[in-house]
Design a protein around this motif. Structure first.
Motif, PDB file in Angstrom:
ATOM      1  N   LEU A   1       0.829  -1.207   0.000  1.00 16.81           N
ATOM      2  CA  LEU A   1       0.000   0.000   0.000  1.00 16.81           C
ATOM      3  C   LEU A   1       0.863   1.256   0.000  1.00 16.81           C
ATOM      4  N   GLN A   2       2.038   1.155   0.591  1.00 17.52           N
ATOM      5  CA  GLN A   2       2.938   2.304   0.683  1.00 17.52           C
ATOM      6  C   GLN A   2       4.042   2.278  -0.373  1.00 17.52           C
ATOM      7  N   GLN A   3       4.586   1.095  -0.675  1.00 13.49           N
ATOM      8  CA  GLN A   3       5.812   1.012  -1.459  1.00 13.49           C
ATOM      9  C   GLN A   3       5.654   0.533  -2.895  1.00 13.49           C
ATOM     10  N   LEU A   4       4.459   0.141  -3.327  1.00 17.27           N
ATOM     11  CA  LEU A   4       4.278  -0.291  -4.717  1.00 17.27           C
ATOM     12  C   LEU A   4       4.707   0.836  -5.651  1.00 17.27           C
ATOM     13  N   LYS A   5       5.620   0.549  -6.553  1.00 23.85           N
ATOM     14  CA  LYS A   5       6.261   1.619  -7.341  1.00 23.85           C
ATOM     15  C   LYS A   5       5.378   2.188  -8.447  1.00 23.85           C
ATOM     16  N   ASP A   6       4.513   1.376  -9.019  1.00 23.44           N
ATOM     17  CA  ASP A   6       3.620   1.857 -10.078  1.00 23.44           C
ATOM     18  C   ASP A   6       2.505   2.691  -9.443  1.00 23.44           C
ATOM     19  N   GLU A   7       2.479   3.977  -9.760  1.00 26.79           N
ATOM     20  CA  GLU A   7       1.533   4.890  -9.111  1.00 26.79           C
ATOM     21  C   GLU A   7       0.076   4.512  -9.370  1.00 26.79           C
ATOM     22  N   LYS A   8      -0.221   4.103 -10.607  1.00 27.59           N
ATOM     23  CA  LYS A   8      -1.600   3.742 -10.942  1.00 27.59           C
ATOM     24  C   LYS A   8      -2.064   2.538 -10.140  1.00 27.59           C
ATOM     25  N   VAL A   9      -1.205   1.516 -10.061  1.00 24.70           N
ATOM     26  CA  VAL A   9      -1.567   0.299  -9.328  1.00 24.70           C
ATOM     27  C   VAL A   9      -1.662   0.586  -7.834  1.00 24.70           C
ATOM     28  N   ARG A  10      -0.735   1.392  -7.305  1.00 27.48           N
ATOM     29  CA  ARG A  10      -0.760   1.728  -5.882  1.00 27.48           C
ATOM     30  C   ARG A  10      -2.025   2.506  -5.517  1.00 27.48           C
ATOM     31  N   SER A  11      -2.397   3.460  -6.359  1.00 28.81           N
ATOM     32  CA  SER A  11      -3.612   4.237  -6.118  1.00 28.81           C
ATOM     33  C   SER A  11      -4.843   3.339  -6.161  1.00 28.81           C
ATOM     34  N   TRP A  12      -4.870   2.426  -7.137  1.00 28.97           N
ATOM     35  CA  TRP A  12      -5.991   1.474  -7.267  1.00 28.97           C
ATOM     36  C   TRP A  12      -6.103   0.609  -6.008  1.00 28.97           C
ATOM     37  N   LEU A  13      -4.969   0.106  -5.517  1.00 30.53           N
ATOM     38  CA  LEU A  13      -4.969  -0.749  -4.331  1.00 30.53           C
ATOM     39  C   LEU A  13      -5.451   0.018  -3.102  1.00 30.53           C
ATOM     40  N   ASN A  14      -4.960   1.238  -2.917  1.00 36.40           N
ATOM     41  CA  ASN A  14      -5.361   2.031  -1.758  1.00 36.40           C
ATOM     42  C   ASN A  14      -6.843   2.401  -1.794  1.00 36.40           C
ATOM     43  N   THR A  15      -7.361   2.630  -2.996  1.00 33.23           N
ATOM     44  CA  THR A  15      -8.741   3.082  -3.133  1.00 33.23           C
ATOM     45  C   THR A  15      -9.749   1.943  -3.046  1.00 33.23           C
ATOM     46  N   TYR A  16      -9.422   0.785  -3.627  1.00 33.03           N
ATOM     47  CA  TYR A  16     -10.427  -0.269  -3.775  1.00 33.03           C
ATOM     48  C   TYR A  16     -10.111  -1.564  -3.027  1.00 33.03           C
ATOM     49  N   GLN A  17      -9.092  -1.558  -2.180  1.00 35.25           N
ATOM     50  CA  GLN A  17      -8.739  -2.786  -1.465  1.00 35.25           C
ATOM     51  C   GLN A  17      -9.911  -3.331  -0.650  1.00 35.25           C
ATOM     52  N   ASP A  18     -10.629  -2.453   0.051  1.00 35.05           N
ATOM     53  CA  ASP A  18     -11.733  -2.911   0.891  1.00 35.05           C
ATOM     54  C   ASP A  18     -12.822  -3.608   0.084  1.00 35.05           C
ATOM     55  N   MET A  19     -13.032  -3.183  -1.149  1.00 28.79           N
ATOM     56  CA  MET A  19     -14.069  -3.791  -1.964  1.00 28.79           C
ATOM     57  C   MET A  19     -13.586  -5.059  -2.664  1.00 28.79           C
ATOM     58  N   LEU A  20     -12.340  -5.068  -3.135  1.00 30.71           N
ATOM     59  CA  LEU A  20     -11.884  -6.134  -4.015  1.00 30.71           C
ATOM     60  C   LEU A  20     -11.083  -7.237  -3.337  1.00 30.71           C
ATOM     61  N   GLN A  21     -10.416  -6.949  -2.212  1.00 30.45           N
ATOM     62  CA  GLN A  21      -9.634  -8.015  -1.584  1.00 30.45           C
ATOM     63  C   GLN A  21     -10.517  -8.886  -0.706  1.00 30.45           C
ATOM     64  N   LEU A  22     -10.504 -10.187  -1.008  1.00 25.66           N
ATOM     65  CA  LEU A  22     -11.257 -11.167  -0.243  1.00 25.66           C
ATOM     66  C   LEU A  22     -10.344 -11.825   0.785  1.00 25.66           C
ATOM     67  N   ARG A  23     -10.888 -12.053   1.990  1.00 19.37           N
ATOM     68  CA  ARG A  23     -10.187 -12.828   3.000  1.00 19.37           C
ATOM     69  C   ARG A  23     -10.935 -14.128   3.222  1.00 19.37           C
ATOM     70  N   TYR A  24     -10.309 -15.075   3.911  1.00 20.88           N
ATOM     71  CA  TYR A  24     -10.914 -16.397   4.052  1.00 20.88           C
ATOM     72  C   TYR A  24     -10.494 -17.032   5.369  1.00 20.88           C
ATOM     73  N   TYR A  25     -11.111 -18.164   5.690  1.00 12.94           N
ATOM     74  CA  TYR A  25     -10.686 -18.952   6.845  1.00 12.94           C
ATOM     75  C   TYR A  25     -11.000 -20.423   6.586  1.00 12.94           C
ATOM     76  N   TRP A  26     -10.375 -21.287   7.351  1.00 18.23           N
ATOM     77  CA  TRP A  26     -10.618 -22.726   7.287  1.00 18.23           C
ATOM     78  C   TRP A  26     -11.393 -23.149   8.523  1.00 18.23           C
ATOM     79  N   ASP A  27     -12.523 -23.825   8.309  1.00 16.97           N
ATOM     80  CA  ASP A  27     -13.312 -24.353   9.414  1.00 16.97           C
ATOM     81  C   ASP A  27     -12.631 -25.630   9.899  1.00 16.97           C
ATOM     82  N   LYS A  28     -12.012 -25.553  11.059  1.00 16.67           N
ATOM     83  CA  LYS A  28     -11.214 -26.673  11.549  1.00 16.67           C
ATOM     84  C   LYS A  28     -12.070 -27.909  11.816  1.00 16.67           C
ATOM     85  N   GLY A  29     -13.343 -27.708  12.174  1.00 17.83           N
ATOM     86  CA  GLY A  29     -14.212 -28.839  12.465  1.00 17.83           C
ATOM     87  C   GLY A  29     -14.640 -29.608  11.231  1.00 17.83           C
ATOM     88  N   THR A  30     -14.837 -28.895  10.107  1.00 19.37           N
ATOM     89  CA  THR A  30     -15.318 -29.552   8.880  1.00 19.37           C
ATOM     90  C   THR A  30     -14.265 -29.606   7.782  1.00 19.37           C
TER      91      THR A  30
END
Length: 354
Positions: free
Chosen positions: A292-321
């Protein structure tokens, strides 16, 4: 002279002569044009400045809506379109390029808001829904219709590219290693696990099956070139390359094996850049604080900072199943697309989901 002269005359002369036309009466009705620009309406302005970048269909939607709905409805929609565009480009430095992009995004947003207004009117028996225009001017709670392609209808990034919510780029190393830790209980303090590593292809397999079968998304997976890992289906700790069944579910994007500490996280960078090029979701439990801070391509860095909350998916593993599950948050995509990243929880009780 009727277009340019009238616009200037109506703006200056109208104030002094009580609206008699200004500048010798060049072009009647030009006061409306001045009012439109003064109140933030972008229809004609966006068309003039972006005729080479905004498609004919978008311009036609705006023109037709001006005549059919009138200023009372279109004006608040245009103001909201302007606000969305300014938020999308707030990280971009002022320049002629920014002005051109701003006008294009304003026009695209206005066309989208008009379509949403019409849809809501149709749902209410074809009546003019003034409430939709009012909500557009007061906040981004206006319901966004999802297209058959799974995108937030008409939503675009700072470069005017529509988001593709039918694709996802997955950091396979992150998924496979997380599976090894959470489900297989691997630990690098164990000498056997240090030899085999945390990664296992079974985690990638379950992840891809979920994304393909349950979400119907097109999956691209980033992994280091010539990567080898264990596979629970083999019944051994022998390392193998990408299994054929995973290749059928996922487009494999190989990260070059590079030396030097600056490229130690090349697969993370490739995940971000691949998602940027596709303007789509990406899946990784890494928070990407360094990128978010050090990506050298300005366009890509701006895109990541602006839309990370919408586009980045997180996940988890259900240990029981042993199942793979997504963590998608509770702020609707249409709000995130318009720049909203924080919202009072009470407002979420009644906010539209899409």
């Amino acid at each position: 002279g009727g277009g340019k002269g009238g616009g200037k005359g109506g703006g200056k002369g109208g104030g002094k002569s009580g609206g008699r036309g200004g500048a010798g009466g060049k072009g009647e009705g030009t006061e409306l044009e001045g009012q439109h620009k003064a109140t933030g309406e972008v229809a004609t302005e966006a068309e003039d400045k972006c005729s080479t970048t905004v498609d004919d269909n978008t311009r036609a939607v705006i023109r037709e809506a001006q005549k059919r709905l009138g200023e009372e409805i279109v004006r608040p929609l245009a103001e909201k379109a302007r606000e969305n565009a300014e938020k999308a480009l707030q990280a971009m430095p002022d320049s002629d390029e920014k002005k051109a992009k701003l006008n294009k995004i304003r026009a695209l947003n206005l066309a989208r808001l008009i379509k949403e207004h019409d849809k809501k009117g149709a749902e209410n028996g074809g009546k003019v829904v003034k409430r939709a225009a009012e909500s557009a001017s007061s906040g981004p709670a206006l319901k966004r219709a999802k297209s058959s392609q799974g995108a937030v209808d008409g939503a675009a990034d700072g470069q005017g590219r529509q988001f593709d919510m039918t694709q996802v780029v997955v950091n396979l190393a992150n998924v496979g290693a997380n599976f090894g830790t959470k489900i297989l209980n691997r630990d690098l303090d164990n000498k056997h696990d240090r030899i085999t590593g945390l990664f296992d292809w079974e985690g990638v397999r379950r992840c891809c099956k979920f994304l393909r079968k349950e979400r119907k998304w097109q999956v691209s997976g980033v992994i280091n070139e010539n990567f080898m890992g264990t596979d629970q289906r083999e019944g051994t700790r022998r390392k193998v390359p990408v299994p054929e069944d995973i290749k059928k579910m996922c487009e494999i994007l190989e990260t070059p094996r590079l030396t030097g500490s600056t490229h130690s996280s090349a697969d993370d960078e490739m995940t971000i850049r691949s998602a940027f090029r596709r303007n789509c979701r990406f899946l990784d439990n890494d928070n990407y604080r360094d990128w978010l801070q050090q990506l050298k391509d300005e366009k890509v860095r701006s895109w990541l900072n602006t839309y990370q909350d919408m586009l980045q998916l997180r996940y988890y593993w259900d240990k029981g199943t042993g199942t793979f599950e997504l963590l998608e948050g509770n702020i609707p995509d249409h709000l995130l697309a318009s720049g909203v990243t924080t919202i009072d929880k009470k407002k979420l009780w009644t906010a539209a989901r899409a």
